[in-house]
Design a protein around this motif. Structure first.
Motif, PDB file in Angstrom:
ATOM      1  N   GLU A 116      30.692-127.147 -58.333  1.00  0.00           N
ATOM      2  CA  GLU A 116      29.527-127.198 -59.318  1.00  0.00           C
ATOM      3  C   GLU A 116      29.301-128.782 -59.316  1.00  0.00           C
ATOM      4  O   GLU A 116      29.717-129.038 -60.713  1.00  0.00           O
ATOM      5  CB  GLU A 116      29.821-126.448 -60.507  1.00  0.00           C
ATOM      6  N   ALA A 117      28.921-129.342 -58.529  1.00  0.00           N
ATOM      7  CA  ALA A 117      28.859-130.895 -58.542  1.00  0.00           C
ATOM      8  C   ALA A 117      27.683-131.552 -57.417  1.00  0.00           C
ATOM      9  O   ALA A 117      27.238-130.702 -56.856  1.00  0.00           O
ATOM     10  CB  ALA A 117      29.978-131.685 -58.616  1.00  0.00           C
ATOM     11  N   MET A 118      27.725-132.562 -57.573  1.00  0.00           N
ATOM     12  CA  MET A 118      26.646-133.309 -56.756  1.00  0.00           C
ATOM     13  C   MET A 118      26.949-133.198 -55.133  1.00  0.00           C
ATOM     14  O   MET A 118      28.201-133.344 -54.881  1.00  0.00           O
ATOM     15  CB  MET A 118      26.236-134.628 -57.031  1.00  0.00           C
ATOM     16  N   ASP A 119      26.033-133.146 -54.161  1.00  0.00           N
ATOM     17  CA  ASP A 119      26.324-133.509 -52.711  1.00  0.00           C
ATOM     18  C   ASP A 119      26.589-134.905 -52.650  1.00  0.00           C
ATOM     19  O   ASP A 119      25.790-135.830 -53.055  1.00  0.00           O
ATOM     20  CB  ASP A 119      25.275-133.093 -51.895  1.00  0.00           C
ATOM     21  N   PRO A 120      27.770-135.392 -52.095  1.00  0.00           N
ATOM     22  CA  PRO A 120      28.053-137.181 -52.244  1.00  0.00           C
ATOM     23  C   PRO A 120      27.026-137.625 -51.337  1.00  0.00           C
ATOM     24  O   PRO A 120      26.848-138.899 -51.575  1.00  0.00           O
ATOM     25  CB  PRO A 120      29.402-137.010 -51.714  1.00  0.00           C
ATOM     26  N   ARG A 121      26.179-136.951 -50.657  1.00  0.00           N
ATOM     27  CA  ARG A 121      25.288-137.501 -49.718  1.00  0.00           C
ATOM     28  C   ARG A 121      24.043-138.398 -50.532  1.00  0.00           C
ATOM     29  O   ARG A 121      23.512-139.191 -50.222  1.00  0.00           O
ATOM     30  CB  ARG A 121      24.592-136.632 -48.769  1.00  0.00           C
ATOM     31  N   GLU A 122      23.972-137.582 -51.854  1.00  0.00           N
ATOM     32  CA  GLU A 122      22.946-138.240 -52.761  1.00  0.00           C
ATOM     33  C   GLU A 122      23.340-139.596 -53.205  1.00  0.00           C
ATOM     34  O   GLU A 122      22.632-140.657 -53.327  1.00  0.00           O
ATOM     35  CB  GLU A 122      22.590-137.375 -54.215  1.00  0.00           C
ATOM     36  N   LEU A 123      24.504-139.798 -53.509  1.00  0.00           N
ATOM     37  CA  LEU A 123      25.320-141.012 -53.932  1.00  0.00           C
ATOM     38  C   LEU A 123      25.096-142.133 -52.755  1.00  0.00           C
ATOM     39  O   LEU A 123      24.906-143.265 -52.965  1.00  0.00           O
ATOM     40  CB  LEU A 123      26.443-140.902 -54.473  1.00  0.00           C
ATOM     41  N   GLU A 124      25.349-141.468 -51.661  1.00  0.00           N
ATOM     42  CA  GLU A 124      25.240-142.483 -50.495  1.00  0.00           C
ATOM     43  C   GLU A 124      23.927-143.013 -50.164  1.00  0.00           C
ATOM     44  O   GLU A 124      23.709-144.150 -49.931  1.00  0.00           O
ATOM     45  CB  GLU A 124      25.797-141.568 -49.251  1.00  0.00           C
ATOM     46  N   GLY A 125      22.938-142.322 -50.474  1.00  0.00           N
ATOM     47  CA  GLY A 125      21.502-142.647 -50.209  1.00  0.00           C
ATOM     48  C   GLY A 125      21.320-143.556 -51.281  1.00  0.00           C
ATOM     49  O   GLY A 125      20.675-144.791 -51.133  1.00  0.00           O
ATOM     50  N   PHE A 126      21.678-143.438 -52.606  1.00  0.00           N
ATOM     51  CA  PHE A 126      21.341-144.496 -53.526  1.00  0.00           C
ATOM     52  C   PHE A 126      22.437-145.976 -53.284  1.00  0.00           C
ATOM     53  O   PHE A 126      21.654-147.012 -53.313  1.00  0.00           O
ATOM     54  CB  PHE A 126      22.255-144.036 -54.830  1.00  0.00           C
ATOM     55  N   ALA A 127      23.282-145.664 -52.640  1.00  0.00           N
ATOM     56  CA  ALA A 127      24.181-146.747 -52.254  1.00  0.00           C
ATOM     57  C   ALA A 127      23.496-147.641 -51.023  1.00  0.00           C
ATOM     58  O   ALA A 127      23.274-148.972 -51.154  1.00  0.00           O
ATOM     59  CB  ALA A 127      25.489-146.600 -51.823  1.00  0.00           C
ATOM     60  N   ARG A 128      22.623-147.049 -50.155  1.00  0.00           N
ATOM     61  CA  ARG A 128      21.993-147.907 -49.385  1.00  0.00           C
ATOM     62  C   ARG A 128      20.697-148.297 -49.675  1.00  0.00           C
ATOM     63  O   ARG A 128      20.369-149.532 -49.330  1.00  0.00           O
ATOM     64  CB  ARG A 128      21.413-146.501 -48.190  1.00  0.00           C
ATOM     65  N   LEU A 129      19.994-147.726 -50.712  1.00  0.00           N
ATOM     66  CA  LEU A 129      19.072-148.240 -51.267  1.00  0.00           C
ATOM     67  C   LEU A 129      19.442-149.463 -51.997  1.00  0.00           C
ATOM     68  O   LEU A 129      18.459-150.375 -52.272  1.00  0.00           O
ATOM     69  CB  LEU A 129      18.348-147.293 -52.318  1.00  0.00           C
ATOM     70  N   LEU A 130      20.573-149.463 -52.820  1.00  0.00           N
ATOM     71  CA  LEU A 130      20.872-150.572 -53.757  1.00  0.00           C
ATOM     72  C   LEU A 130      20.944-151.820 -52.752  1.00  0.00           C
ATOM     73  O   LEU A 130      20.703-152.977 -53.121  1.00  0.00           O
ATOM     74  CB  LEU A 130      22.352-150.268 -54.057  1.00  0.00           C
ATOM     75  N   GLY A 131      21.375-151.761 -51.443  1.00  0.00           N
ATOM     76  CA  GLY A 131      21.254-152.898 -50.484  1.00  0.00           C
ATOM     77  C   GLY A 131      19.948-153.196 -49.709  1.00  0.00           C
ATOM     78  O   GLY A 131      19.957-154.065 -49.181  1.00  0.00           O
TER      79      GLY A 131
END
Length: 253
Positions: A116-131
């Motif tokens: 019951e939690a997020m797919d880690p790929r969502e956070l990976e997408g945020f990390a890519r956009l951060l850069g």
């Protein structure tokens, strides 16, 4: 709790924001007669706070927050929204009279024993956009936090304004994403001080099943799920204030 005997309260904001995000909730708490001390610090690298890299380690953030408490504020109740839930859970013993999660989780990404939690790929997408595109990152994150609100477009605009005003450092944003991806504070859930959790029915970041897991791991925890999006402090400040106020009333002075 209007006689000044209420426990003090520390409010920890979410990723990319600052302590200012709690202002509507603080006003609503005061309107309900809460007279205790309220402290809403900026997390490392957010708002006026320096640093940022340490945000990847909730224990380091917890120690820094405890050390930075005003001299006359001891053993408060810690309330953490979203990312702020991780350092709130990391504070133990005499430094925490209680812990309140507001749309927060001890582990934000899924695992074999924590579906019951997020797919880690969502956070990976945020990390890519951060850069590459911080503006787009803010738009996407604000939209995600606003999803499920009665007026999601208006709330997303307000959230983008909060993200821009907080002016979080890139290293702090990266460290915060690392904490959301890697931190696991499930072992802290039953760590002595009372636990309460206010969860949002329409939260796009935290699935509904978290309520069941919290109730199983911490019998007797005060858990409530209400309509609304992940950004409960801005979408429903009165509801958040009501829950915090009621929770504080049950914690011994």
């Amino acid at each position: 709790m209007s006689d000044g005997s209420a426990p003090a309260l520390v409010l920890l904001h979410g990723w990319g924001f600052s302590g200012a995000v709690w202002e509507p909730v603080i006003r609503a708490l005061r309107a309900r007669g809460y007279a205790g001390r309220i402290h809403a610090p900026d997390l490392p690298g957010h708002g006026a706070a320096g640093g940022g890299d340490e945000l990847a380690d909730p224990d380091a953030v917890a120690a820094q927050l405890v050390a930075g408490l005003p001299d006359d504020l001891e053993s408060p109740v810690w309330a953490g929204w979203s990312l702020g839930a991780l350092p709130a859970l990391a504070i133990r013993g005499a430094d925490a009279r209680g812990r309140i999660l507001v749309a927060g989780s001890p582990r934000f990404v899924c695992a074999a024993d924590w579906p019951e939690a997020m797919d880690p790929r969502e956070l990976e997408g945020f990390a890519r956009l951060l850069g590459s595109d911080t503006g787009r990152l803010r738009r996407q994150f604000a939209a995600l936090c606003a999803r499920g609100a009665q007026e999601p477009a208006a709330l997303a605009r307000s959230l983008r304004g909060g993200l821009e005003a907080a002016a979080a450092r890139p290293e702090a944003l990266a460290a915060g994403l690392a904490a959301l991806r890697d931190a696991d504070r499930r072992g802290d859930l039953g760590a002595g001080s009372p636990l309460a959790a206010l969860l949002a029915e329409d939260d796009a970041l935290i699935p509904p099943g978290l309520e069941r897991h919290l109730a199983t791991r911490v019998p007797g925890a005060r858990i409530r799920r209400v309509p609304g999006p992940h950004a409960l402090p801005l979408a429903a400040p009165d509801t958040v204030a009501e829950f915090i106020h009621a929770t504080l009333a049950e914690i011994p002075a």
